[in-house]
Scaffold this motif. Structure first.
Motif, mmCIF file in Angstrom:
data_model
loop_
_atom_site.group_PDB
_atom_site.id
_atom_site.type_symbol
_atom_site.label_atom_id
_atom_site.label_comp_id
_atom_site.label_asym_id
_atom_site.label_seq_id
_atom_site.Cartn_x
_atom_site.Cartn_y
_atom_site.Cartn_z
ATOM 1 N N LEU A 40 0.827 -1.208 0.000
ATOM 2 C CA LEU A 40 0.000 0.000 0.000
ATOM 3 C C LEU A 40 0.866 1.264 0.000
ATOM 4 O O LEU A 40 0.536 2.245 -0.665
ATOM 5 N N TYR A 45 -0.975 4.472 -1.599
ATOM 6 C CA TYR A 45 -2.290 4.538 -0.971
ATOM 7 C C TYR A 45 -2.229 4.995 0.489
ATOM 8 O O TYR A 45 -3.235 5.438 1.028
ATOM 9 N N ILE A 74 -7.704 5.999 -0.631
ATOM 10 C CA ILE A 74 -8.331 4.684 -0.805
ATOM 11 C C ILE A 74 -9.837 4.897 -0.872
ATOM 12 O O ILE A 74 -10.487 5.131 0.142
#
Length: 132
Positions: A40, A45, A74
């Motif tokens: 991530l 993100y 996100i």
């Protein structure tokens, strides 16, 4: 408290923290969660995360959430492979998420990686979740 699905727990905590507009959230530390957070962070993100160890407590991760113009980066995070139904995909069958605007996080024999990295490494594996 025993958690049967650590990735599902991580996803739920991320979703809840962003709904409440938190800038930092905490989640219990584990190797698998760390690998998912690495993906991530690499894909942009989240801002980052750090491992926190306090005396007498179990280690945890502090995750810095990322926002763009007040909205969470996100938009949606969805668990694909669950403890009751595991979903595996070969490298040929890895589909793109939202025509390439999102990612799938895949657990492969070469480690946890995004779907694009799995295609580059020519490996398939268990599709953990989709993020966009």
């Amino acid at each position: 408290m025993a958690i049967n699905d650590p990735i599902g727990d991580l996803i739920t905590r991320l979703r809840n923290a962003q709904l409440r507009r938190h800038s930092i959230m905490s989640v219990p530390a584990s190797k698998l969660r760390g690998w998912v957070l690495d993906v991530l962070e690499t894909e942009g993100y989240i801002r980052g995360y750090s491992r926190i160890e306090k005396d007498g407590e179990k280690p945890s991760f502090e995750v810095e959430l990322k926002y763009y113009e007040g909205a969470p980066v996100i938009q949606k995070i969805k668990r694909i492979s669950k403890p009751g139904r595991r979903v595996y995909s070969s490298v040929r069958d890895l589909s793109s998420v939202r025509n390439g605007l999102g990612i799938s996080i895949v657990s492969t024999p070469k480690g946890v990686m995004s779907d694009a990295a799995a295609r580059d490494a020519n490996v398939g594996g268990e599709v953990l979740c989709e993020v966009y």
